[in-house]
Enzyme design. Structure first.
Site, short mmCIF file in Angstrom:
data_model
loop_
_atom_site.label_atom_id
_atom_site.label_comp_id
_atom_site.label_asym_id
_atom_site.label_seq_id
_atom_site.Cartn_x
_atom_site.Cartn_y
_atom_site.Cartn_z
N HIS A 190 -46.89 54.34 43.33
CA HIS A 190 -46.09 55.16 42.44
C HIS A 190 -46.29 56.61 42.84
CE1 HIS A 190 -44.79 55.99 38.00
NE2 HIS A 190 -43.81 56.15 38.87
N HIS B 135 -40.22 46.14 36.50
CA HIS B 135 -40.25 47.56 36.85
C HIS B 135 -41.61 47.89 37.47
CE1 HIS B 135 -41.12 51.89 35.76
NE2 HIS B 135 -39.97 52.00 36.40
#
Length: 600
Positions: free
Chosen positions: A185, A139
């Site tokens: 992110h 992830h």
């Protein structure tokens, strides 16, 4: 235990001498020397099979391997084992008659050739569709640390691939000038890395650990023009390695065998991502308000993350007019596995299309709710389609959730944060030690059975015990070589104890059991046995941890490993231990015995 002063000096003498500790300037303590003698239980095992002269020859060794280890062999193989042991040990441990003495036999038991789990290469059928395998999945694979402010880099991607991870996740965003693509992110303070750098590293390291396919999942926040740029990067970097399909949708996924050394792109079409963004935001709000992962029998107590204001709806950063843009056709043609948009009705999303397959993603909290209301539907869906589970948004420290719940319901892509360490990652590493560490593990038949639509495996149903696993912990050694003599205790040799337990379906997961602590000994001998009753042994992982007991402070970690029960070699075996991050310690091993009993 004597612990009251930090001023001491340890004096080493010859191997047989006592170990002496000096406390302050006037008090000394003496401890017995390190023993390398076999435990009494091993001595008795040897005597049972050795000949009258105290030697285990070819015939005796063959009998031991067949009856205790469950490995019938011919005389030639037995002789080869003796010859290898002769090379590994000084000649004095052999008698005049060719064979193993007690010390040589003990050395063989502790050797890597006698490991409890030896990666002999791929052993499972690799010709079934992708949906029939658990896949080693990461992830936010580009992050070096926490989810909010760490650097983005290709280094974590490289490390993951070297460790056998087969699914890499990259978040794609326009750079500041909207002329290139960054990986970061979104909506956080993370510093970006260029997409082309990540792609180049993936190409270089994709098949170092395994030849089976690497899947790159994109979270795409790009305009059609930048999608075209990504398409050029992909084709120029990977070329013929890219898997593409001529049809608009796949009726079934290809097999890992058919996809060897191929790169597969998986993403949701950007327009669909934007349309679902408001729903994602609502789900994350619900997670932050009330979602808490239940502790796993008190064993997976990695601290829960507190909600943060930095987490926000990342798709709001795109202009609204981009919702109506056409996806770049050259980009869309490279999507090998299409991701499915989750609508408000989970039941509808889990319906199986007989003419096409897809990938669906759920958060860990959405999975927990789904297992209560749609358990069998999840299993049935994953018999043909791919299900990806990802950590909840509040895990800002890159902590992880328990993976067994997802695996027990058939989820193939159980995505964990690989940036840190902890018990959840130890379980992930244990699962993917199976099948030669190739990153693909065939799901148990009971998760794939679809002959009768009314007879679908329910991991929460009352299940009968199928096997009994007996685990005997004899002794351990190697800490004296891998750790400083003051590492565990500045005042005396360490007090080691071992914990063993099972992680699996809910009915099989039990609290870990402990041996007693052996005081002041670098080579502890426990000789204790534990028994585990398994209902789904095909999903059971044996957890093994060693700690050093401390009266005043938290016990010191001294090694761990996690082994797939279905691949355990029975009999007396050596078990290598790993550090916090899963790296194998050079010398530390346990000697254990495993017996599996079928229950009628």
């Amino acid at each position: 235990m004597f612990r009251f002063c930090t001023c001491f000096r340890r004096r080493r003498r010859r191997r047989s001498a006592w170990h002496e500790y000096r406390v302050c300037c006037f008090f000394r303590r003496r401890f017995r020397p390190v023993s390398t003698d076999p435990p009494e239980a091993i001595r008795k095992e040897f005597e049972e099979y050795a000949d009258a002269g105290g030697v285990m020859g070819v015939q005796e060794l063959a009998e031991f391997l067949a009856e205790v280890q469950g490995e019938p062999i011919d005389s030639g193989t037995a002789q080869a084992i003796i010859d290898d042991a002769r090379e590994a040990k000084p000649l004095k441990v052999f008698q005049k008659k060719k064979g193993l003495s007690l010390d040589a036999f003990y050395g063989f038991l502790f050797s890597d050739d006698n490991a409890a789990h030896r990666p002999d290469g791929v052993s499972q059928d690799m010709t079934a569709p992708l949906a029939h395998y658990f896949i080693y999945t990461g992830h936010n694979s580009y992050l070096t640390g926490n989810q909010i402010s760490s650097l983005c880099s290709d280094e974590p991607v490289i490390k993951a691939l070297k460790n056998g991870v087969r699914v890499i996740e990259l978040d794609l965003w326009p750079n500041k000038t909207h002329t290139d693509i960054d990986v970061l992110h979104g909506g956080t303070l993370t510093q970006p890395v260029k997409l082309i750098k990540c792609l180049t590293s993936i190409k270089k390291f994709a098949f170092v650990a395994s030849e089976y396919p690497v899947i790159i999942t994109f979270e795409d926040h790009l305009t059609a023009e930048l999608q075209a740029v990504v398409a050029r990067m992909l084709t120029e970097t990977f070329g013929a390695m890219l898997f593409t399909s001529d049809s608009k949708s796949l009726e079934n996924f290809p097999s890992p065998e058919a996809l060897k050394r191929r790169i597969i792109i998986s993403t949701k079409p950007p327009k669909e991502y934007l349309e679902s963004s408001s729903k994602v935001s609502k789900e994350e709000d619900e997670e932050q308000k009330g979602g808490q992962v239940k502790p796993w029998s008190g064993e997976l107590s990695d601290h829960e993350d507190k909600p943060t204001d930095i987490q926000q709806q990342v798709s709001d950063q795109l202009d609204r007019e981009e919702e109506d843009q056409i996806v770049a056709p050259e980009y869309k043609s490279l999507i090998g596995i299409a991701a499915k948009k989750l609508k408000s009705d989970l039941g509808a999303a889990l319906k199986i299309d007989p003419h096409s397959v897809s990938r669906l993603s759920l958060s860990e909290l959405a999975l927990e709710k789904a297992t209560d209301s749609h358990a069998t539907e999840l299993v049935r869906f994953t018999q043909k389609n791919l299900l990806r589970i990802y950590p909840k948004g509040t895990r800002v420290t890159s902590s992880n959730y328990k993976p067994l719940l997802a695996w027990a319901h058939g989820a193939q892509m159980v995505a964990l944060n690989m940036q840190g360490h902890g018990k959840a990652l130890w379980l992930m590493q244990g699962m993917f030690r199976a099948n030669g560490g190739c990153g693909y593990v065939k799901k148990p038949d009971r998760l794939l059975k679809n002959d009768d639509p009314n007879d679908v495996f329910d991991p929460k149903a009352e299940l009968k015990v199928k096997k009994i696993l007996k685990v005997r912990v004899y002794n351990g050694d190697g800490w004296r070589f891998d750790f400083d003599k003051h590492h565990f205790d500045p005042y005396s040799p360490p007090d080691f104890y071992t914990r063993v337990g099972i992680a699996g379906v809910e009915a099989d997961t039990v609290k870990m059991e402990e041996t007693h602590a052996i005081e002041d000994d670098w080579t502890p001998v426990w000789d204790e046995e534990f028994e585990f009753r398994l209902r789904v042994p095909e999903l059971a992982l044996l957890r093994i941890e060693v700690y050093e007991h401390d009266l005043s402070d938290p016990d010191d970690f001294a090694g761990q490993t996690c082994l797939p029960v279905w691949e355990l070699r029975t009999g007396i075996r050596s078990v290598k231990l790993c550090d916090h991050e899963g790296e194998t310690l050079p010398s530390v091993k346990l000697l254990m015995r495993f017996d599996v009993i079928d229950v009628a």
